[in-house]
Design an enzyme around this catalytic site. Structure first.
Site, PDB file in Angstrom:
ATOM      1  CE1 TYR A  15      -3.188   2.951   0.621  1.00 24.27           C
ATOM      2  CE2 TYR A  15      -2.708   2.817   2.965  1.00 24.27           C
ATOM      3  CZ  TYR A  15      -3.334   3.436   1.899  1.00 24.27           C
ATOM      4  OH  TYR A  15      -4.106   4.555   2.128  1.00 24.27           O
TER       5      TYR A  15
ATOM      6  CG  ASP B 129       6.289  -6.872  -2.059  1.00 23.80           C
ATOM      7  OD1 ASP B 129       5.885  -5.737  -1.802  1.00 23.80           O
ATOM      8  OD2 ASP B 129       5.809  -7.898  -1.519  1.00 23.80           O
TER       9      ASP B 129
ATOM     10  CG  ASP C 104      10.824 -13.674   2.501  1.00 28.65           C
ATOM     11  OD1 ASP C 104      11.311 -12.899   3.351  1.00 28.65           O
ATOM     12  OD2 ASP C 104       9.814 -14.368   2.704  1.00 28.65           O
TER      13      ASP C 104
ATOM     14  CE  LYS D 198      -1.091  -3.341   5.994  1.00 27.52           C
ATOM     15  NZ  LYS D 198      -1.655  -2.200   5.348  1.00 27.52           N
TER      16      LYS D 198
ATOM     17  CB  SER E 266       3.916   2.474  13.481  1.00 24.10           C
ATOM     18  OG  SER E 266       2.635   2.638  14.010  1.00 24.10           O
TER      19      SER E 266
ATOM     20  CE1 TYR F  13       3.456  -3.370  12.023  1.00 24.53           C
ATOM     21  CE2 TYR F  13       2.252  -1.962  13.536  1.00 24.53           C
ATOM     22  CZ  TYR F  13       2.920  -2.132  12.350  1.00 24.53           C
ATOM     23  OH  TYR F  13       3.074  -1.057  11.499  1.00 24.53           O
TER      24      TYR F  13
ATOM     25  CE  LYS G 206       6.617  -1.390  11.469  1.00 25.10           C
ATOM     26  NZ  LYS G 206       7.389  -1.535  10.240  1.00 25.10           N
TER      27      LYS G 206
ATOM     28  CE1 TYR H 111       6.072   6.201   6.899  1.00 26.68           C
ATOM     29  CE2 TYR H 111       5.151   3.998   6.843  1.00 26.68           C
ATOM     30  CZ  TYR H 111       6.106   4.904   6.433  1.00 26.68           C
ATOM     31  OH  TYR H 111       7.086   4.518   5.557  1.00 26.68           O
TER      32      TYR H 111
ATOM     33  CG  ASN I  46      -6.044  -0.949   8.937  1.00 28.24           C
ATOM     34  OD1 ASN I  46      -5.427  -1.792   8.313  1.00 28.24           O
ATOM     35  ND2 ASN I  46      -5.601  -0.438  10.059  1.00 28.24           N
TER      36      ASN I  46
ATOM     37  N   GLY J  70      -6.816  -3.246  23.076  1.00 31.00           N
ATOM     38  CA  GLY J  70      -5.525  -2.718  22.627  1.00 31.00           C
ATOM     39  C   GLY J  70      -5.620  -1.379  21.915  1.00 31.00           C
ATOM     40  CG  ASP J  71      -8.658   0.358  19.085  1.00 30.92           C
ATOM     41  OD1 ASP J  71      -7.660   0.237  18.345  1.00 30.92           O
ATOM     42  OD2 ASP J  71      -9.833   0.235  18.673  1.00 30.92           O
TER      43      ASP J  71
HETATM   44  P1  NAD Z   1       1.520  -3.612   3.039  1.00 27.64           P
HETATM   45  O1  NAD Z   1       1.290  -4.946   3.650  1.00 27.64           O
HETATM   46  O2  NAD Z   1       0.525  -3.106   2.068  1.00 27.64           O
HETATM   47  O3  NAD Z   1       2.946  -3.574   2.338  1.00 27.64           O
HETATM   48  C1  NAD Z   1       4.048  -4.301   2.819  1.00 27.64           C
HETATM   49  C2  NAD Z   1       4.659  -5.040   1.641  1.00 27.64           C
HETATM   50  O4  NAD Z   1       5.792  -5.763   2.102  1.00 27.64           O
HETATM   51  C3  NAD Z   1       3.696  -6.062   1.033  1.00 27.64           C
HETATM   52  O5  NAD Z   1       3.663  -5.885  -0.362  1.00 27.64           O
HETATM   53  C4  NAD Z   1       4.287  -7.418   1.398  1.00 27.64           C
HETATM   54  O6  NAD Z   1       4.046  -8.373   0.411  1.00 27.64           O
HETATM   55  C5  NAD Z   1       5.754  -7.076   1.561  1.00 27.64           C
HETATM   56  N1  NAD Z   1       6.514  -7.918   2.464  1.00 27.64           N
HETATM   57  C6  NAD Z   1       6.211  -8.279   3.740  1.00 27.64           C
HETATM   58  N2  NAD Z   1       7.178  -9.033   4.251  1.00 27.64           N
HETATM   59  C7  NAD Z   1       8.128  -9.153   3.284  1.00 27.64           C
HETATM   60  C8  NAD Z   1       9.378  -9.803   3.208  1.00 27.64           C
HETATM   61  N3  NAD Z   1       9.851 -10.522   4.215  1.00 27.64           N
HETATM   62  N4  NAD Z   1      10.092  -9.713   2.070  1.00 27.64           N
HETATM   63  C9  NAD Z   1       9.619  -9.011   1.024  1.00 27.64           C
HETATM   64  N5  NAD Z   1       8.443  -8.374   1.027  1.00 27.64           N
HETATM   65  C10 NAD Z   1       7.709  -8.438   2.159  1.00 27.64           C
HETATM   66  O7  NAD Z   1       1.718  -2.571   4.235  1.00 27.64           O
HETATM   67  P2  NAD Z   1       1.782  -0.997   4.197  1.00 27.64           P
HETATM   68  O8  NAD Z   1       0.554  -0.460   4.840  1.00 27.64           O
HETATM   69  O9  NAD Z   1       2.177  -0.523   2.861  1.00 27.64           O
HETATM   70  O10 NAD Z   1       2.959  -0.769   5.238  1.00 27.64           O
HETATM   71  C11 NAD Z   1       4.295  -0.520   4.820  1.00 27.64           C
HETATM   72  C12 NAD Z   1       5.162  -0.315   6.044  1.00 27.64           C
HETATM   73  O11 NAD Z   1       4.641   0.774   6.810  1.00 27.64           O
HETATM   74  C13 NAD Z   1       5.206  -1.496   6.984  1.00 27.64           C
HETATM   75  O12 NAD Z   1       6.506  -1.567   7.519  1.00 27.64           O
HETATM   76  C14 NAD Z   1       4.217  -1.128   8.057  1.00 27.64           C
HETATM   77  O13 NAD Z   1       4.501  -1.755   9.279  1.00 27.64           O
HETATM   78  C15 NAD Z   1       4.423   0.369   8.152  1.00 27.64           C
HETATM   79  N6  NAD Z   1       3.265   1.106   8.700  1.00 27.64           N
HETATM   80  C16 NAD Z   1       2.038   0.973   8.100  1.00 27.64           C
HETATM   81  C17 NAD Z   1       0.942   1.671   8.621  1.00 27.64           C
HETATM   82  C18 NAD Z   1      -0.436   1.546   8.022  1.00 27.64           C
HETATM   83  O14 NAD Z   1      -1.394   1.909   8.695  1.00 27.64           O
HETATM   84  N7  NAD Z   1      -0.579   1.073   6.790  1.00 27.64           N
HETATM   85  C19 NAD Z   1       1.113   2.489   9.749  1.00 27.64           C
HETATM   86  C20 NAD Z   1       2.381   2.583  10.324  1.00 27.64           C
HETATM   87  C21 NAD Z   1       3.454   1.894   9.784  1.00 27.64           C
HETATM   88  C1  UD1 Z   2      -3.051   0.736  14.257  1.00 27.85           C
HETATM   89  C2  UD1 Z   2      -1.722   1.312  14.671  1.00 27.85           C
HETATM   90  C3  UD1 Z   2      -0.843   1.549  13.464  1.00 27.85           C
HETATM   91  C4  UD1 Z   2      -0.765   0.298  12.661  1.00 27.85           C
HETATM   92  C5  UD1 Z   2      -2.157  -0.008  12.160  1.00 27.85           C
HETATM   93  C6  UD1 Z   2      -2.104  -1.193  11.236  1.00 27.85           C
HETATM   94  C7  UD1 Z   2      -1.884   2.692  16.659  1.00 27.85           C
HETATM   95  C8  UD1 Z   2      -2.139   4.052  17.188  1.00 27.85           C
HETATM   96  N1  UD1 Z   2      -1.926   2.596  15.335  1.00 27.85           N
HETATM   97  O1  UD1 Z   2      -3.815   1.764  13.766  1.00 27.85           O
HETATM   98  O2  UD1 Z   2       0.423   1.923  13.881  1.00 27.85           O
HETATM   99  O3  UD1 Z   2       0.129   0.448  11.613  1.00 27.85           O
HETATM  100  O4  UD1 Z   2      -2.962  -0.289  13.298  1.00 27.85           O
HETATM  101  O5  UD1 Z   2      -3.248  -1.946  11.234  1.00 27.85           O
HETATM  102  O6  UD1 Z   2      -1.636   1.768  17.363  1.00 27.85           O
HETATM  103  N2  UD1 Z   2     -12.250   1.218  14.011  1.00 27.85           N
HETATM  104  C9  UD1 Z   2     -13.604   0.979  14.184  1.00 27.85           C
HETATM  105  N3  UD1 Z   2     -14.169  -0.053  13.490  1.00 27.85           N
HETATM  106  C10 UD1 Z   2     -13.458  -0.831  12.617  1.00 27.85           C
HETATM  107  C11 UD1 Z   2     -12.070  -0.553  12.437  1.00 27.85           C
HETATM  108  C12 UD1 Z   2     -11.490   0.464  13.163  1.00 27.85           C
HETATM  109  O7  UD1 Z   2     -14.278   1.654  14.949  1.00 27.85           O
HETATM  110  O8  UD1 Z   2     -14.023  -1.751  12.029  1.00 27.85           O
HETATM  111  C13 UD1 Z   2     -11.623   2.323  14.751  1.00 27.85           C
HETATM  112  C14 UD1 Z   2     -10.539   1.889  15.707  1.00 27.85           C
HETATM  113  O9  UD1 Z   2     -11.081   1.616  16.964  1.00 27.85           O
HETATM  114  C15 UD1 Z   2      -9.633   3.120  15.700  1.00 27.85           C
HETATM  115  C16 UD1 Z   2      -9.810   3.726  14.316  1.00 27.85           C
HETATM  116  O10 UD1 Z   2     -11.005   3.162  13.799  1.00 27.85           O
HETATM  117  O11 UD1 Z   2     -10.105   4.028  16.630  1.00 27.85           O
HETATM  118  C17 UD1 Z   2      -8.660   3.404  13.382  1.00 27.85           C
HETATM  119  O12 UD1 Z   2      -8.425   2.011  13.419  1.00 27.85           O
HETATM  120  P1  UD1 Z   2      -7.412   1.281  12.433  1.00 27.85           P
HETATM  121  O13 UD1 Z   2      -7.681   1.727  11.043  1.00 27.85           O
HETATM  122  O14 UD1 Z   2      -7.472  -0.166  12.738  1.00 27.85           O
HETATM  123  O15 UD1 Z   2      -6.001   1.868  12.806  1.00 27.85           O
HETATM  124  P2  UD1 Z   2      -5.288   1.973  14.228  1.00 27.85           P
HETATM  125  O16 UD1 Z   2      -5.747   0.917  15.142  1.00 27.85           O
HETATM  126  O17 UD1 Z   2      -5.369   3.372  14.684  1.00 27.85           O
END
Ligand code: NAD
Ligand code: UD1
Length: 370
Positions: A29, A49, A76, A103, A143, A168, A172, A196, A218, A315-316
């Site tokens: 993503y 990837d 990988d 993640k 994160s 998770y 980080k 992020y 999410n 855990g929220d």
């Molecule tokens: P994502 O799952 O969409 O992307 C991660 C990519 O990494 C995927 O394409 C997956 O196939 C690949 N991958 C996983 N393990 C691998 C490995 N061992 N070797 C090669 N490829 C591998 O996730 P994202 O939302 O794009 O997140 C990207 C990064 O940002 C992650 O490190 C995640 O922890 C971090 N992050 C995401 C969020 C969020 O809410 N999306 C928030 C904070 C941090």
């Molecule tokens: C969490 C982590 C973030 C992590 C992400 C990945 C924190 C602050 N953030 O985000 O670092 O990368 O997960 O998954 O720990 N909600 C609902 N109903 C739903 C889904 C979500 O009400 O069906 C609410 C949750 O309670 C939250 C908000 O929406 O308040 C956002 O949730 P979500 O998108 O899962 O992200 P975080 O939990 O904030």
């Protein structure tokens, strides 16, 4: 003389080949949107990837948007030998953006060891191979989860790191420490750690976006699927929090704004401006509640989101939003997109996914992806 120098400088600027950047997890993503911004900024991008949470079709989206199909290798990052071969094949990589990780917070509680193995081993392999291949710069995806529930809001980078609430989150925290320790022992390596907040939305073209993996965890993928009738009702986790409307508050940041921050970080590293490790919050500085998100999504897309109030999710965190001042000042970056436009892009992407699914069903196939 000065004129000659300027002409030479200009010539060098245009004749030199673009900097080559490795993006691990670049099919995912955040990675895919960042790849688009890197290509648009003139970098040459190579993607690694293992497609564990993404689809090879993402390359088509990137190509449609940028006109460039970046190099992609299905590797990988936990496989040291395969990574080493990659570095030998694609020489001259200037810097790495390391997104590859697992993640899903809830899944990490159920299955902690794959999370530790994947997220820690990948980073360790990359850090070990960097000096062996003359690579000095790495951007790491962290994160806001590292802050837990902060005592003060908006949260600054200097806020204390609390005990992680999930494996998770712990990966980080540990990864950040690994980077600090590595750079302490080898001052040739430089890093930018990006924390992020909550990335949402899709590229405005809807050619790339977030691929939902089964039932979404999410918020926004769930909101979009509930609006589309794919899910019956969104559960709002908790209506009794100590917030103005009782639902949780987060800092939702547009995915393209987030992607652009990586280009700023890359430029800063390549320009040699980072002395060792710098850590930045990537957020808007504004918190929105779950109910505010639902209401705005309904308004801008003129569609109802069926929802009900439900128990709190374990855990929220109650509320968190960023102080992005440090990133604004040092990275010269700012989150600019309005939440309304971002929520429009969420719906546009959802409709694109449904059209694709329809086409595939008609053609007898399934939508590829996770
Ligand atoms: P994502 O799952 O969409 O992307 C991660 C990519 O990494 C995927 O394409 C997956 O196939 C690949 N991958 C996983 N393990 C691998 C490995 N061992 N070797 C090669 N490829 C591998 O996730 P994202 O939302 O794009 O997140 C990207 C990064 O940002 C992650 O490190 C995640 O922890 C971090 N992050 C995401 C969020 C969020 O809410 N999306 C928030 C904070 C941090
Ligand atoms: C969490 C982590 C973030 C992590 C992400 C990945 C924190 C602050 N953030 O985000 O670092 O990368 O997960 O998954 O720990 N909600 C609902 N109903 C739903 C889904 C979500 O009400 O069906 C609410 C949750 O309670 C939250 C908000 O929406 O308040 C956002 O949730 P979500 O998108 O899962 O992200 P975080 O939990 O904030």
């Amino acid at each position: 003389m000065e004129v000659k120098k300027s002409i030479k400088k200009l010539f060098n600027k245009f004749s030199s080949s673009p900097d080559r950047i490795l993006v691990t997890g670049g099919m995912g993503y955040i990675g895919s949107h960042t790849v688009v911004e890197l290509i648009n900024a003139g970098y040459e991008v190579c993607i690694i990837d293992n497609l564990s949470n993404s689809s090879v079709d993402v390359l088509n989206g990137i190509e449609k948007i940028t006109g460039v199909r970046p190099v992609f290798e299905n590797i990988d990052c936990t496989d040291y030998v395969a990574l080493d071969k990659f570095f030998k094949k694609y020489e001259g990589i200037k810097a790495i953006i390391h997104f590859a990780a697992l993640k899903a917070v809830g899944e990490s509680v159920e299955r902690p060891l794959p999370y530790y193995r994947n997220n820690l081993t990948s980073l360790i392999n990359i850090l070990e191979l960097m000096p062996l291949n003359g690579i000095k710069s790495i951007v790491f995806s962290s994160s806001c989860t590292v802050y837990g529930q902060p005592d003060e809001l908006p949260v600054k980078e200097t806020a204390p790191i609390k005990k992680a609430l999930s494996p998770y989150g712990n990966t980080k925290q540990i990864c950040e420490e690994i980077i600090h320790d590595t750079i302490h022992s080898n001052d040739k390596i430089k890093s930018i750690i990006l924390r992020y907040f909550n990335p949402i939305g899709a590229h405005p073209s809807a050619e790339i976006g977030e691929l939902p993996n089964g039932v979404p965890n999410n918020l926004l993928p769930y909101v979009a699927q509930a609006a589309a009738g794919i899910r019956k009702k969104l559960k709002v986790f908790g209506g009794d929090y100590n917030t103005p409307d009782g639902s949780c508050i987060r800092d939702y940041i547009d995915i393209m704004d987030l992607a652009k921050a990586h280009v700023c970080a890359m430029k800063r590293l390549i320009d040699g401006k980072v002395e060792s490790v710098e850590t930045f919050n990537l957020g808007t500085g504004r918190g929105l509640s779950v109910l505010e998100i639902i209401k705005t999504f309904e308004e801008v897309n003129d569609i109802k989101v069926p929802y009900e109030m439900a128990d709190r999710r374990e855990g929220d965190i109650e509320q968190v939003w960023a102080d992005p001042t440090y990133a604004n000042e040092v990275l010269k970056w700012e989150a600019k997109e309005s939440v309304k436009n971002t929520l429009r892009s969420v719906w546009k992407w959802q409709m694109h996914l449904m059209e694709q699914e329809e086409d595939h069903t008609k053609g007898g196939g399934m939508i590829s992806g996770s």
